[in-house]
Enzyme design. Structure first.
Site, PDB file in Angstrom:
ATOM      1  N   ARG A  29       5.617  -2.742   7.710  1.00 24.28           N
ATOM      2  CA  ARG A  29       6.478  -3.581   7.857  1.00 24.28           C
ATOM      3  C   ARG A  29       7.500  -4.260   9.101  1.00 24.28           C
ATOM      4  NH1 ARG A  29       9.982  -3.215   1.575  1.00 24.28           N
ATOM      5  NH2 ARG A  29      11.330  -1.715   3.025  1.00 24.28           N
ATOM      6  N   ASP A  41      18.295   1.541   0.984  1.00 26.60           N
ATOM      7  CA  ASP A  41      18.170   0.788   2.068  1.00 26.60           C
ATOM      8  C   ASP A  41      18.724  -0.662   1.963  1.00 26.60           C
ATOM      9  OD1 ASP A  41      16.278  -0.823   0.269  1.00 26.60           O
ATOM     10  OD2 ASP A  41      14.383  -0.476   1.376  1.00 26.60           O
TER      11      ASP A  41
END
Length: 494
Positions: free
Chosen positions: A139, A418
């Site tokens: 990602r 996150d």
């Protein structure tokens, strides 16, 4: 292994020359907040008969995916986890310190060749156990982030093109250049990624369609363009993912000043069973399977605590409930954040899939999601509470302090957090203040009330980056003008 070779940088420079200007144009278009709905001008795509490219063997079975940063020890643990896919995260679970950016590429290079190993400062050795190993899906950063340590054509590099370009240049020859694409807001942004992929494959002499990408549907505008996003990427598309936490952040951000009907309650009270979230996930499954793509479930952020059986039991129960709902709804797999959760997720999807690799054949013709269902935020129920406000400040500050210190995947109160966590926390506070929200204890959310909580958190939380985290959280939660992404001002502090 050297990442920043002359040839690699020349490759990334060519990607910038071809596509950076269009990226800038698309970011400018984001500032035009328009009424949301399914686009009339793309009805022919939604009504048309088309499919995405068939999946390569390495991506046909995705029943359990483990996510995490590309830090060396965590890379090895992810590869040894028994998951089908490792989402190697250069985005929200990674602080873009230059060392993290470069070392992450080194670790990905060695992981792809199964040569990675690590010895901790305490002398503990980490090695690969012998496989089979998860398929690596990388990602890169979202379109909005720059990389200040590289310049091309007299301008800062685009973080997404640096992350993708370096990885593709060094690993395309192995034949598995697979990616997760974050934070897109329109099919035009997907078209740009498709153009980038086409350019990259041509430059490297790789067959068209070798790259495969799974798109995170984690913004409210993208929820109305799922089919169009798949269509733009159809030669390179692998599926869509329900990025639940960033999706909530996007909802708050998009409707932050739209009035009381758009104010969400405490983030922990907005579950995946809320009607507007059910509409989002059911539309995603239907869309993917209609077009031959994979529907990937959201993150199980709970972390088992090996020293606290009660915490672990509670975490496993919630994970089971979450993954059972996803598997039953038709998702082809889902995410976990900890190796101990891989067997739980796998067991649940095994029970639904049996001998099948996926359930793309499970069509959902009964699902008919209307725009008003995706926008029915009042259906969330719940309330804004004092406990929710205090938790938002506490977790937001703790995460930012971790991020500033170089760790973008932070274990906080038995959850793996996150950047989406801090984004929800600070944006919700901004929305509550600007909509004069009254909490369950009868008090109104004000800047002074938030500052009082910040002062208490500053006394309770220790660490060298806490003062800067307190200052930054106050800036992005209380400023008059809403900051689009907290990682933008945060990046200037590292």
């Amino acid at each position: 292994m050297q990442v920043l070779t002359e040839e690699a940088l020349e490759f990334v420079a060519k990607l910038h020359e071809a596509h950076a200007a269009r990226r800038d144009e698309l970011l400018a278009l984001r500032k035009e907040r328009r009424p949301l709905g399914f686009l009339p001008e793309t009805r022919n795509i939604r009504d048309g008969e088309w499919q995405v490219a068939s999946a390569p063997d390495a991506l046909k079975d995705r029943r359990v995916e483990i996510t995490g940063p590309t830090e060396r020890k965590m890379t090895i643990n992810a590869l040894n986890s028994g998951a089908k896919v490792w989402l190697a995260d250069l985005e929200d679970a990674n602080t873009p310190h230059w060392d993290n950016v470069v070392q992450g590429q080194v670790n990905l290079y060695e992981a792809a060749r199964e040569t990675i190993e690590y010895t901790s400062p305490e002398g503990k050795e980490y090695k690969l156990k012998g496989g089979p190993y998860p398929t690596i899906v990388v990602r890169p950063r979202g379109w909005h982030l720059d990389e200040r340590n590289l310049e091309f054509g007299g301008r800062k590099a685009v973080g997404a093109l640096v992350d993708f370009g370096l990885h593709f240049f060094h690993n395309a020859e192995l034949g598995r250049p697979y990616y997760y694409l974050p934070k897109m807001e329109s099919h035009l942004e997907a078209r740009l990624w498709n153009d980038v992929f086409t350019t990259a494959q041509q430059l490297k002499g790789v067959p068209h369609g070798t790259i495969r990408a799974t798109v995170l549907i984690e913004t409210i505008p993208a929820a109305f363009q799922m089919e169009e996003i798949l269509y733009e990427l159809r030669d390179h598309a692998s599926g869509l993912n329900a990025g639940r936490w960033d999706y909530l952040f996007s909802v708050i951000k998009y409707f932050r000043d739209a009035g009381a009907d758009y104010v969400l309650p405490d983030r922990n009270s907005v579950t995946m069973t809320a009607p507007f979230m059910r509409a989002y996930t059911e539309l995603l499954v239907k869309t993917c399977h209609k077009r031959g793509a994979f529907a990937m479930g959201g993150m199980a952020a709970f972390i088992p605590n090996r020293r606290d059986p009660e915490v672990t039991e509670n975490a496993l129960r919630k994970v089971r409930e979450d993954k059972t709902r996803e598997a039953t709804d038709g998702f082809d797999g889902s995410w976990v954040a900890h190796p101990d959760l891989v067997p739980i997720c796998r067991e649940i999807f095994d029970g639904v899939l049996g001998d099948k690799a996926n359930q793309i054949d499970k069509q959902r013709p009964e699902v008919d999601v209307k725009a008003e269902q995706l926008l029915d935020f009042k259906s969330a129920g719940g309330a804004a509470t004092r406990a929710g406000l205090e938790s938002a400040v506490d977790v937001g500050v703790r995460y930012i302090a971790s991020w500033l210190g170089g760790n973008g995947a932070a274990a906080i109160h038995n959850l793996m957090e996150d950047a989406a966590t801090a984004e929800i926390s600070r944006s919700q506070i901004w929305q509550w203040i600007n909509n004069k929200v009254v909490l369950d204890d009868g008090t109104q959310v004000t800047p002074d009330a938030v500052r009082e909580i910040l002062a208490r958190v500053g006394k309770d939380v220790e660490g060298p980056h806490v003062p800067a985290a307190l200052e930054l959280f106050e800036q992005v939660a209380l400023s008059e003008d809403f900051v689009d992404f907290l990682t933008l001002p945060a990046y200037e502090r590292i």
